[in-house]
Scaffold this active site. Structure first.
Site, PDB file in Angstrom:
ATOM      1  CE  LYS A 194      -2.877 -48.853  35.229  1.00 50.89           C
ATOM      2  NZ  LYS A 194      -2.902 -50.017  36.110  1.00 50.89           N
ATOM      3  CE  LYS A 212       1.858 -52.452  23.956  1.00 45.70           C
ATOM      4  NZ  LYS A 212       1.868 -52.318  25.358  1.00 45.70           N
ATOM      5  CE  LYS A 251      -7.798 -54.160  26.921  1.00 43.81           C
ATOM      6  NZ  LYS A 251      -7.282 -54.508  28.253  1.00 43.81           N
TER       7      LYS A 251
HETATM    8  P1  ADP Z   1      -3.816 -52.903  26.579  1.00 43.99           P
HETATM    9  O1  ADP Z   1      -2.578 -52.099  26.264  1.00 43.99           O
HETATM   10  O2  ADP Z   1      -4.619 -53.136  25.352  1.00 43.99           O
HETATM   11  O3  ADP Z   1      -4.635 -52.322  27.714  1.00 43.99           O
HETATM   12  P2  ADP Z   1      -2.829 -54.691  28.554  1.00 43.99           P
HETATM   13  O4  ADP Z   1      -1.927 -53.629  29.076  1.00 43.99           O
HETATM   14  O5  ADP Z   1      -4.029 -55.078  29.361  1.00 43.99           O
HETATM   15  O6  ADP Z   1      -3.304 -54.288  27.075  1.00 43.99           O
HETATM   16  O7  ADP Z   1      -1.956 -55.947  28.259  1.00 43.99           O
HETATM   17  C1  ADP Z   1      -2.254 -57.276  28.591  1.00 43.99           C
HETATM   18  C2  ADP Z   1      -1.119 -58.156  28.065  1.00 43.99           C
HETATM   19  O8  ADP Z   1      -1.061 -58.095  26.621  1.00 43.99           O
HETATM   20  C3  ADP Z   1       0.263 -57.727  28.548  1.00 43.99           C
HETATM   21  O9  ADP Z   1       1.020 -58.898  28.808  1.00 43.99           O
HETATM   22  C4  ADP Z   1       0.855 -56.962  27.379  1.00 43.99           C
HETATM   23  O10 ADP Z   1       2.261 -57.038  27.347  1.00 43.99           O
HETATM   24  C5  ADP Z   1       0.233 -57.680  26.176  1.00 43.99           C
HETATM   25  N1  ADP Z   1       0.052 -56.744  25.059  1.00 43.99           N
HETATM   26  C6  ADP Z   1      -0.776 -55.675  25.048  1.00 43.99           C
HETATM   27  N2  ADP Z   1      -0.722 -55.016  23.880  1.00 43.99           N
HETATM   28  C7  ADP Z   1       0.203 -55.688  23.119  1.00 43.99           C
HETATM   29  C8  ADP Z   1       0.734 -55.494  21.785  1.00 43.99           C
HETATM   30  N3  ADP Z   1       0.323 -54.497  21.017  1.00 43.99           N
HETATM   31  N4  ADP Z   1       1.645 -56.372  21.350  1.00 43.99           N
HETATM   32  C9  ADP Z   1       2.064 -57.390  22.126  1.00 43.99           C
HETATM   33  N5  ADP Z   1       1.621 -57.630  23.377  1.00 43.99           N
HETATM   34  C10 ADP Z   1       0.697 -56.792  23.878  1.00 43.99           C
END
Ligand code: ADP
Ligand code: TRP
Length: 324
Positions: free
Chosen positions: A113, A193, A196
């Protein structure tokens, strides 16, 4: 009966990847299992990134509305907002005084981060201690998390063992991680993948018109003419369709693409229709909750009351040992 606990940061409206990869499997686990589950919105963790109070509050509602819209049974789960139980901040301080500074400097997620974010605050650095407090405050036995969070669970076990060792008793319960390997990885509109931070996500809660525009604009396709055959794997339209449509419909789309005379525009329209069909009910409920935030508050308040009772018992034990 084991106690399962997990937290979700409130950093935005949950996207298709969050819903299919994390929210639906967790709802399944907490609605059907015989275990006791604690599920909370980690809105204090979100402050490391979001400084606008209106935005932070709205995100918390949005995350809560998503869980409720997809059918989380709040009579079986202690569902609460982290910030409603400030005992967590108190325990964070105690834990911080037992955990070597040097070990925190080894956290992968901080390194990752701090390379990406412009606001590298000390909350971001001590994030693992807040997470450890989330877990230890509730005597959790199992913590379902993605692989990226494994080190945080190890730190939680480490700090708990140090404290137990020092005071010569099982003051804190050591949690086990429950790695969610099998969760599906959802691709984004660019084939990477869905995330956000990459802005390649699909927000299923947008109104039909915005959703349609986003699907049309964001999903990358090649310029094969309409009449030509197309390789289904060459665009994430097909990959995304697989996550929301029935196997028969998926087969049909692949046949139509391979045959030619069916364009990416048609495929995007079919994807839109499939999303609307699959999530119609949840979309309606999500908007219902977002327009009735008092109902979300009520549910979270009830959860916080239950959570507080457990938190205060743990803190009682800890304070006594530490001399307060
Ligand atoms: P982002 O990557 O969008 O910021 P987060 O890291 O906040 O998402 O992830 C929140 C939850 O959603 C976690 O448990 C993560 O494993 C799941 N998750 C995030 N993106 C994906 C994806 N593309 N496919 C499957 N699970 C995901
Ligand atoms: N750090 C976790 C994440 O980014 C969210 C979280 C905060 C959490 N506290 C927790 C997860 C306690 C499990 C247990 O995904």
């Amino acid at each position: 009966m084991a106690r399962i606990l997990t937290g979700i940061q409130s950093t935005g409206t949950p996207h298709l990847g969050n819903i299919l990869g994390a929210i639906l499997p967790a709802i399944e686990l907490s609605n059907t299992g015989s275990n006791e589950s604690f599920l909370f919105i980690a809105d204090m963790h979100s402050l490391t990134q979001i400084k606008n109070g209106v935005e932070l509050r709205e995100n918390t509602y949005s995350v809560a509305a998503t869980w409720l819209a997809f059918g989380l049974d709040t009579s079986k789960t202690v569902f609460y907002r982290q910030s409603d139980v400030p005992e967590c901040a108190e325990l964070t301080w105690y834990l911080s005084c037992f955990f070597p500074y040097q070990r925190l400097t080894l956290a992968h997620s901080f390194k990752d981060k701090s390379d990406r974010l412009s606001d590298v605050n000390s909350g971001l650095f001590s994030y693992p201690m807040l997470m450890a407090a989330d877990i230890l405050l509730y005597d959790a036995n199992f913590v379902p998390v993605g692989k990226d969070q494994l080190q945080h669970i190890e730190m939680t076990r480490d700090v708990a063992s140090r404290i137990n060792h020092l005071y010569g008793e099982e003051l804190l319960v050591l949690p086990e991680p429950k790695i969610q390997e099998e969760t599906q990885l959802i691709v984004g509109t660019d084939g990477e993948k869905m995330s956000k931070s990459r802005n390649n996500y699909i927000n299923v809660f947008e109104d039909d018109k915005t959703l349609k525009n986003n699907i049309n604009k964001k999903i990358i396709t090649d310029a094969t003419p309409l009449e030509d055959p197309k390789n289904p794997e060459s665009s994430s339209v097909y990959e995304l369709y697989k996550t929301v449509a029935s196997p028969q419909r998926v087969l049909k789309m692949s046949q139509k693409l391979l045959a030619g005379g069916y364009g990416w525009g048609h495929a995007k329209k079919d994807l839109l229709d499939a999303i609307i069909a699959k999530f119609g009910d949840a979309r309606e409920k999500y908007h219902y909750f977002m327009n009735h935030k008092n109902e979300i508050d009520e549910v979270l308040h009830q959860g916080a009351e239950k959570a507080k009772a457990v938190a205060q018992a743990t803190l009682g034990r800890v304070r006594e040992k530490m001399g307060y």
